[in-house]
Design a protein around this motif. Sequence first.
Motif, PDB file in Angstrom:
ATOM      1  N   LEU A  81      43.517  33.999  41.386  1.00 54.07           N
ATOM      2  CA  LEU A  81      42.755  34.557  42.496  1.00 54.07           C
ATOM      3  C   LEU A  81      43.223  35.988  42.681  1.00 54.07           C
ATOM      4  O   LEU A  81      44.404  36.241  42.912  1.00 54.07           O
ATOM      5  CB  LEU A  81      42.989  33.756  43.778  1.00 54.07           C
ATOM      6  N   VAL A  82      42.285  36.927  42.543  1.00 52.25           N
ATOM      7  CA  VAL A  82      42.635  38.353  42.584  1.00 52.25           C
ATOM      8  C   VAL A  82      41.770  39.062  43.623  1.00 52.25           C
ATOM      9  O   VAL A  82      40.536  38.964  43.590  1.00 52.25           O
ATOM     10  CB  VAL A  82      42.421  39.014  41.202  1.00 52.25           C
ATOM     11  N   GLU A  83      42.403  39.773  44.536  1.00 49.29           N
ATOM     12  CA  GLU A  83      41.669  40.594  45.507  1.00 49.29           C
ATOM     13  C   GLU A  83      41.357  41.935  44.846  1.00 49.29           C
ATOM     14  O   GLU A  83      42.233  42.541  44.220  1.00 49.29           O
ATOM     15  CB  GLU A  83      42.518  40.825  46.756  1.00 49.29           C
ATOM     16  N   VAL A  84      40.112  42.384  44.961  1.00 51.29           N
ATOM     17  CA  VAL A  84      39.722  43.632  44.296  1.00 51.29           C
ATOM     18  C   VAL A  84      38.967  44.550  45.255  1.00 51.29           C
ATOM     19  O   VAL A  84      38.319  44.111  46.203  1.00 51.29           O
ATOM     20  CB  VAL A  84      38.834  43.362  43.058  1.00 51.29           C
ATOM     21  N   SER A  85      39.070  45.834  44.980  1.00 51.89           N
ATOM     22  CA  SER A  85      38.328  46.856  45.721  1.00 51.89           C
ATOM     23  C   SER A  85      38.251  48.088  44.812  1.00 51.89           C
ATOM     24  O   SER A  85      38.804  48.096  43.714  1.00 51.89           O
ATOM     25  CB  SER A  85      39.017  47.200  47.042  1.00 51.89           C
ATOM     26  N   GLU A  86      37.562  49.111  45.289  1.00 57.20           N
ATOM     27  CA  GLU A  86      37.420  50.329  44.491  1.00 57.20           C
ATOM     28  C   GLU A  86      37.841  51.539  45.305  1.00 57.20           C
ATOM     29  O   GLU A  86      37.516  51.651  46.489  1.00 57.20           O
ATOM     30  CB  GLU A  86      35.959  50.496  44.036  1.00 57.20           C
ATOM     31  N   GLN A  87      38.588  52.411  44.683  1.00 55.40           N
ATOM     32  CA  GLN A  87      39.021  53.645  45.335  1.00 55.40           C
ATOM     33  C   GLN A  87      38.970  54.773  44.315  1.00 55.40           C
ATOM     34  O   GLN A  87      39.568  54.677  43.246  1.00 55.40           O
ATOM     35  CB  GLN A  87      40.442  53.501  45.884  1.00 55.40           C
ATOM     36  N   ASP A  88      38.228  55.821  44.624  1.00 53.89           N
ATOM     37  CA  ASP A  88      38.080  56.968  43.717  1.00 53.89           C
ATOM     38  C   ASP A  88      37.603  56.519  42.335  1.00 53.89           C
ATOM     39  O   ASP A  88      38.115  56.957  41.293  1.00 53.89           O
ATOM     40  CB  ASP A  88      39.398  57.736  43.596  1.00 53.89           C
ATOM     41  N   SER A  89      36.637  55.594  42.345  1.00 52.78           N
ATOM     42  CA  SER A  89      36.034  55.071  41.107  1.00 52.78           C
ATOM     43  C   SER A  89      37.024  54.304  40.241  1.00 52.78           C
ATOM     44  O   SER A  89      36.788  54.085  39.047  1.00 52.78           O
ATOM     45  CB  SER A  89      35.415  56.206  40.282  1.00 52.78           C
ATOM     46  N   LYS A  90      38.127  53.872  40.823  1.00 55.84           N
ATOM     47  CA  LYS A  90      39.120  53.091  40.089  1.00 55.84           C
ATOM     48  C   LYS A  90      39.263  51.710  40.724  1.00 55.84           C
ATOM     49  O   LYS A  90      39.138  51.549  41.932  1.00 55.84           O
ATOM     50  CB  LYS A  90      40.476  53.803  40.085  1.00 55.84           C
ATOM     51  N   LEU A  91      39.518  50.729  39.872  1.00 57.21           N
ATOM     52  CA  LEU A  91      39.700  49.367  40.336  1.00 57.21           C
ATOM     53  C   LEU A  91      41.074  49.182  40.960  1.00 57.21           C
ATOM     54  O   LEU A  91      42.095  49.507  40.358  1.00 57.21           O
ATOM     55  CB  LEU A  91      39.530  48.386  39.167  1.00 57.21           C
ATOM     56  N   ILE A  92      41.090  48.685  42.188  1.00 56.72           N
ATOM     57  CA  ILE A  92      42.341  48.342  42.871  1.00 56.72           C
ATOM     58  C   ILE A  92      42.402  46.831  42.941  1.00 56.72           C
ATOM     59  O   ILE A  92      41.481  46.185  43.463  1.00 56.72           O
ATOM     60  CB  ILE A  92      42.391  48.929  44.293  1.00 56.72           C
ATOM     61  N   LYS A  93      43.450  46.247  42.405  1.00 55.34           N
ATOM     62  CA  LYS A  93      43.529  44.789  42.389  1.00 55.34           C
ATOM     63  C   LYS A  93      44.896  44.306  42.875  1.00 55.34           C
ATOM     64  O   LYS A  93      45.900  44.991  42.720  1.00 55.34           O
ATOM     65  CB  LYS A  93      43.239  44.239  40.992  1.00 55.34           C
ATOM     66  N   ARG A  94      44.886  43.130  43.468  1.00 51.68           N
ATOM     67  CA  ARG A  94      46.123  42.492  43.942  1.00 51.68           C
ATOM     68  C   ARG A  94      46.038  41.008  43.604  1.00 51.68           C
ATOM     69  O   ARG A  94      45.156  40.308  44.087  1.00 51.68           O
ATOM     70  CB  ARG A  94      46.282  42.669  45.451  1.00 51.68           C
ATOM     71  N   GLU A  95      46.931  40.560  42.736  1.00 52.06           N
ATOM     72  CA  GLU A  95      46.923  39.151  42.363  1.00 52.06           C
ATOM     73  C   GLU A  95      47.479  38.317  43.521  1.00 52.06           C
ATOM     74  O   GLU A  95      48.612  38.498  43.945  1.00 52.06           O
ATOM     75  CB  GLU A  95      47.740  38.908  41.091  1.00 52.06           C
ATOM     76  N   LEU A 115      38.164  37.820  43.048  1.00 52.51           N
ATOM     77  CA  LEU A 115      37.754  37.303  41.753  1.00 52.51           C
ATOM     78  C   LEU A 115      38.528  36.026  41.480  1.00 52.51           C
ATOM     79  O   LEU A 115      39.742  35.973  41.691  1.00 52.51           O
ATOM     80  CB  LEU A 115      38.051  38.305  40.638  1.00 52.51           C
ATOM     81  N   VAL A 116      37.836  35.002  41.030  1.00 53.09           N
ATOM     82  CA  VAL A 116      38.493  33.807  40.508  1.00 53.09           C
ATOM     83  C   VAL A 116      38.385  33.904  38.992  1.00 53.09           C
ATOM     84  O   VAL A 116      37.301  33.794  38.423  1.00 53.09           O
ATOM     85  CB  VAL A 116      37.829  32.517  41.020  1.00 53.09           C
ATOM     86  N   ASP A 117      39.512  34.184  38.366  1.00 52.12           N
ATOM     87  CA  ASP A 117      39.574  34.372  36.919  1.00 52.12           C
ATOM     88  C   ASP A 117      39.907  33.024  36.300  1.00 52.12           C
ATOM     89  O   ASP A 117      41.038  32.549  36.366  1.00 52.12           O
ATOM     90  CB  ASP A 117      40.650  35.411  36.587  1.00 52.12           C
ATOM     91  N   ALA A 118      38.888  32.374  35.729  1.00 51.61           N
ATOM     92  CA  ALA A 118      39.050  31.025  35.199  1.00 51.61           C
ATOM     93  C   ALA A 118      38.762  30.982  33.703  1.00 51.61           C
ATOM     94  O   ALA A 118      38.266  31.944  33.118  1.00 51.61           O
ATOM     95  CB  ALA A 118      38.115  30.063  35.946  1.00 51.61           C
ATOM     96  N   GLN A 119      39.073  29.846  33.093  1.00 52.52           N
ATOM     97  CA  GLN A 119      38.882  29.679  31.652  1.00 52.52           C
ATOM     98  C   GLN A 119      37.435  29.950  31.240  1.00 52.52           C
ATOM     99  O   GLN A 119      37.172  30.599  30.233  1.00 52.52           O
ATOM    100  CB  GLN A 119      39.266  28.244  31.258  1.00 52.52           C
ATOM    101  N   GLU A 120      36.485  29.470  32.050  1.00 57.99           N
ATOM    102  CA  GLU A 120      35.076  29.563  31.659  1.00 57.99           C
ATOM    103  C   GLU A 120      34.383  30.839  32.092  1.00 57.99           C
ATOM    104  O   GLU A 120      33.212  31.065  31.783  1.00 57.99           O
ATOM    105  CB  GLU A 120      34.293  28.355  32.202  1.00 57.99           C
ATOM    106  N   GLY A 121      35.072  31.712  32.823  1.00 60.78           N
ATOM    107  CA  GLY A 121      34.447  32.967  33.221  1.00 60.78           C
ATOM    108  C   GLY A 121      35.025  33.531  34.509  1.00 60.78           C
ATOM    109  O   GLY A 121      36.106  33.145  34.948  1.00 60.78           O
ATOM    110  N   LEU A 122      34.263  34.432  35.107  1.00 60.96           N
ATOM    111  CA  LEU A 122      34.718  35.150  36.291  1.00 60.96           C
ATOM    112  C   LEU A 122      33.780  34.851  37.459  1.00 60.96           C
ATOM    113  O   LEU A 122      32.570  35.027  37.353  1.00 60.96           O
ATOM    114  CB  LEU A 122      34.731  36.645  35.997  1.00 60.96           C
TER     115      LEU A 122
END
Length: 207
Positions: A81-95, A115-122
């Motif tokens: 489970l990853v929290e995501v956002s965008e800042q200055d056109s860059k991906l900011i993520k926190r697992e 994002l839920v990053d799982a075996q079968e996809g996103l």
Amino acid sequence: EGVFEWHGGETDCFERKQALELAMHIKQHSRKGQGKVVPLEQGSETDEFWAALGGKGEVKEAEDPPEEEAEEEKEASPNKLVEVSEQDSKLIKREVKETEDGLSYADLDASKIFLVDAQEGLLVWVGKDVPEEARKGALGLGRMFVKEQKKPPGTKMVKCPDGAETQALKDKFQDWPLAEEAHPTPTPIYPKIDHSRGQAKVWRIFT
């Protein structure tokens, strides 16, 4: 007016079951029980179906699935489970969490995108309090994540709005609340087509 439930020629029984579940959810919550669900098979589409999409077009061929991994490896693959956002056109993520067991519903925040990053996809979960502009860019964050993590370009990805989650996403959580405890109203997530005859929305089913 109703909900068209279109089945690609190579979909299996599980995908069709999930399609029906989502179609009924849309009918009950977005359309307040009005209209009907119309199942259609690839190759037997009606004129009304194509008109709702703005005209008949070519259907993309199914892609060959990647080589299957060993079953024991698939079972051991953790969900992230990853929290995501965008800042200055860059991906900011926190697992937030990585586990082979179920994720926790309590880790979700209605004001954020996960994002839920799982075996079968996103699976891209979008909280109900996320601003409109950020909601529109949610899948873009998913694509940035796929590229940054060097995942295959064809990685499956689906947007799951808060309150209209697919069963595939719910199954990743060990404590997903009952329907009456969750937010009941789905948020429209796909581009709308307007031909002065109302609006059509297209939902892709992901398993």
